[in-house]
Scaffold this motif. Structure first.
Motif, PDB file in Angstrom:
ATOM      1  N   UNK A  85       1.041  -0.981  -0.171  1.00  0.00           N
ATOM      2  CA  UNK A  85       0.078   0.156  -0.023  1.00  0.00           C
ATOM      3  C   UNK A  85       0.810   1.197  -0.010  1.00  0.00           C
ATOM      4  N   UNK A  86       1.946   1.046   1.011  1.00  0.00           N
ATOM      5  CA  UNK A  86       2.850   2.554   0.862  1.00  0.00           C
ATOM      6  C   UNK A  86       3.723   2.731  -0.396  1.00  0.00           C
ATOM      7  N   UNK A  87       3.902   1.465  -1.108  1.00  0.00           N
ATOM      8  CA  UNK A  87       4.324   1.316  -2.420  1.00  0.00           C
ATOM      9  C   UNK A  87       3.438   2.126  -3.537  1.00  0.00           C
ATOM     10  N   UNK A  88       2.377   1.552  -3.368  1.00  0.00           N
ATOM     11  CA  UNK A  88       1.196   2.186  -4.372  1.00  0.00           C
ATOM     12  C   UNK A  88       1.158   3.793  -4.131  1.00  0.00           C
ATOM     13  N   UNK A  89       1.197   4.264  -2.836  1.00  0.00           N
ATOM     14  CA  UNK A  89       1.113   5.754  -2.877  1.00  0.00           C
ATOM     15  C   UNK A  89       2.376   6.359  -3.279  1.00  0.00           C
ATOM     16  N   UNK A  90       3.578   5.506  -3.145  1.00  0.00           N
ATOM     17  CA  UNK A  90       4.830   6.050  -3.796  1.00  0.00           C
ATOM     18  C   UNK A  90       4.740   6.264  -5.187  1.00  0.00           C
ATOM     19  N   UNK A  91       4.337   5.007  -6.089  1.00  0.00           N
ATOM     20  CA  UNK A  91       4.044   5.114  -7.290  1.00  0.00           C
ATOM     21  C   UNK A  91       3.376   6.031  -7.864  1.00  0.00           C
ATOM     22  N   UNK A  92       2.331   6.584  -7.328  1.00  0.00           N
ATOM     23  CA  UNK A  92       1.529   7.475  -7.758  1.00  0.00           C
ATOM     24  C   UNK A  92       1.991   9.013  -7.743  1.00  0.00           C
ATOM     25  N   UNK A  93       2.859   9.288  -6.781  1.00  0.00           N
ATOM     26  CA  UNK A  93       3.562  10.528  -6.444  1.00  0.00           C
ATOM     27  C   UNK A  93       4.963  10.362  -7.370  1.00  0.00           C
ATOM     28  N   UNK A  94       5.301   9.497  -7.525  1.00  0.00           N
ATOM     29  CA  UNK A  94       6.959   9.375  -8.134  1.00  0.00           C
ATOM     30  C   UNK A  94       7.088  10.284  -9.368  1.00  0.00           C
ATOM     31  N   UNK A  95       6.236  10.779 -10.170  1.00  0.00           N
ATOM     32  CA  UNK A  95       6.504  11.421 -11.231  1.00  0.00           C
ATOM     33  C   UNK A  95       6.553  13.057 -11.062  1.00  0.00           C
ATOM     34  N   UNK A  96       6.325  13.111  -9.794  1.00  0.00           N
ATOM     35  CA  UNK A  96       6.519  14.677  -9.149  1.00  0.00           C
ATOM     36  C   UNK A  96       7.426  14.787  -8.185  1.00  0.00           C
ATOM     37  N   UNK A  97       8.353  13.684  -7.848  1.00  0.00           N
ATOM     38  CA  UNK A  97       9.564  13.709  -6.990  1.00  0.00           C
ATOM     39  C   UNK A  97      10.653  14.195  -7.602  1.00  0.00           C
ATOM     40  N   UNK A  98      11.606  14.607  -6.860  1.00  0.00           N
ATOM     41  CA  UNK A  98      12.920  14.804  -7.504  1.00  0.00           C
ATOM     42  C   UNK A  98      13.512  13.500  -7.679  1.00  0.00           C
ATOM     43  N   UNK A  99      14.456  13.027  -8.611  1.00  0.00           N
ATOM     44  CA  UNK A  99      15.084  12.178  -9.029  1.00  0.00           C
ATOM     45  C   UNK A  99      15.806  11.410  -7.705  1.00  0.00           C
ATOM     46  N   UNK A 100      16.409  12.216  -6.826  1.00  0.00           N
ATOM     47  CA  UNK A 100      16.912  11.843  -5.595  1.00  0.00           C
ATOM     48  C   UNK A 100      16.104  11.043  -4.851  1.00  0.00           C
ATOM     49  N   UNK A 101      15.177  11.876  -4.450  1.00  0.00           N
ATOM     50  CA  UNK A 101      14.007  11.381  -3.566  1.00  0.00           C
ATOM     51  C   UNK A 101      13.446   9.920  -4.140  1.00  0.00           C
ATOM     52  N   UNK A 102      13.181   9.943  -5.449  1.00  0.00           N
ATOM     53  CA  UNK A 102      12.569   8.759  -5.938  1.00  0.00           C
ATOM     54  C   UNK A 102      13.545   7.513  -5.598  1.00  0.00           C
ATOM     55  N   UNK A 103      14.758   7.620  -5.692  1.00  0.00           N
ATOM     56  CA  UNK A 103      15.787   6.706  -5.649  1.00  0.00           C
ATOM     57  C   UNK A 103      15.883   6.210  -4.080  1.00  0.00           C
TER      58      UNK A 103
END
Length: 394
Positions: A85-103
């Motif tokens: 569930x946490x991963x799903x929320x991250x996936x929905x937000x990933x395109x708006x996050x800086x590359x460093x945060x995504x990693x």
């Protein structure tokens, strides 16, 4: 559990105020999520990460004695559902996050899943089953499905696949079905049998999975030589460590990691993202069955991409490779040209399709993909050779 906790730190300074871009918070599969700022998402993620780690640390010897092996598996599966569930929320937000945060977020999620797997192996390792194909009956055989005629293979699947149940994840109620540990089997679910449940496919080898229904989220882990058809996915498709597989589905978004030799016939509402993967081919959605429009509408997936036409386009073709930052196109994926695409797939009865052809699936489509992959790789090699020659010239 790993002794060193991954620290999520901002790389781009303080987050702006209320005017900052908003991100999707955890929400029930397929539903709308409240908007959060980057800072709020960071705090929410850290809080949930800490909660999962604390709960995992409490599962130990006393838990084994009090609940037994099945109780331990139940507790660990509940934590795994929280991570998903946490991963799903991250996936929905990933395109708006800086590359460093995504990693950093992705590394934290991988560590959580690794910690759960290590604790399961330590306290209650799952028994490894051996599956054998039964001789085909005169009526045409059986399908590994909770609704088919009981038999030895079905009994094994019932032991490995929990009946759909309700799982509480941070105040969110969701249902989930897990299909795992099967070899050379046909698995089918028809319209109404899943009805929005999340589905996890794990450790399948040479299987054909036909889910002609609407599902919440789809998680695929360690699939080998499989053919996967899914009607409509209301949120995300997450694929990890898969190889030599053909996927067909419609979803809001796709994230693919650590995979090789994959064909995706898909419709998405945002550009697919791949990471640490190679020999990936993309083609437009081409699946037809009686209830597909109903399922796609219920999942809020818009109008399906069309496979006809010389150059069909859509979000499915806007692929992002997180491991390729050069100007030229990534050699890790390609859009399958029309002359290499298969004809549209028209399915009607899930159970018949699941066992209609020999198992394991032949996956002839992957042979067509090789021409595309080899052309892309040859083009990169030619460019690299030209650069070397140019640098070596006096």
């Amino acid at each position: 559990m790993a002794s060193n906790q991954i620290v999520l730190a901002r790389a781009d300074g303080e987050v702006e105020g209320p005017e900052a871009e908003t991100l999707a918070a955890p929400a029930e599969s397929g539903g709308e999520a409240p908007d959060l700022t980057k800072e709020e998402f960071f705090s929410t993620f850290r809080m949930e990460q800490k909660s999962i780690q604390e709960d995992l640390s409490k599962i130990g010897g006393t838990t084994c004695e009090a609940k037994g092996t099945e109780g331990v598996h139940g507790s660990l599966d509940a934590l795994l559902a929280k991570v998903q569930a946490l991963e799903d929320s991250f996936t929905r937000a990933a395109h708006l996050l800086p590359a460093y945060d995504v990693q950093q977020y992705r590394a934290a999620l991988k560590e959580l899943m690794a910690d759960i797997a290590a604790r399961r192996e330590q306290l209650a390792p799952r028994r490894k089953f051996q599956f054998k194909r039964r001789p085909p009956a005169s009526s045409g055989g059986a399908v590994a499905s909770t609704a088919s005629v009981p038999g030895p293979s079905l009994e094994h699947e019932r032991e490995r696949v929990p009946r759909p149940g309700v799982i509480a994840v941070s105040g969110i109620t969701s249902t989930s079905e897990v299909i795992e540990g099967l070899c050379n089997e046909g698995i089918a679910r028809c319209s109404g049998e899943l009805a929005g449940q999340d589905v996890t496919l794990r450790e399948l080898d040479g299987c054909r999975v036909v889910l002609l229904d609407r599902v919440g989220a789809l998680h695929c882990h360690e699939l080998r030589g499989c053919e996967i058809y899914v009607g409509a996915v209301a949120s995300s498709v997450l694929i990890y460590s898969c190889s030599n597989c053909v996927f067909t589905f419609a979803s809001k978004q796709l994230r693919l990691h650590d995979s090789e030799a994959i064909l995706l016939n898909l419709h998405t509402l945002s550009g697919p993202v791949i990471e640490h993967s190679k020999r990936i081919a993309f083609a437009p959605h081409d699946l037809v069955y009686p209830s597909i429009q109903e399922h796609v509408s219920a999942a809020a997936l818009g109008t399906l991409s069309q496979s006809s036409g010389p150059d069909p386009v859509g979000p499915w073709a806007d692929v992002q490779d997180f491991n390729w930052h050069k100007r030229q196109a990534s050699p890790n994926w390609c859009l399958l040209p029309q002359h290499l695409r298969r004809s549209p797939v028209n399915l009607e009865h899930a159970r018949e399709v699941a066992i209609s052809d020999p198992l394991p699936p032949k996956l002839k489509e992957l042979e067509q993909c090789k021409e595309c992959w080899e052309a892309v790789e040859a083009g990169l090699a030619k460019k690299s050779h030209a650069v070397v020659q140019e640098r070596a010239a006096p």
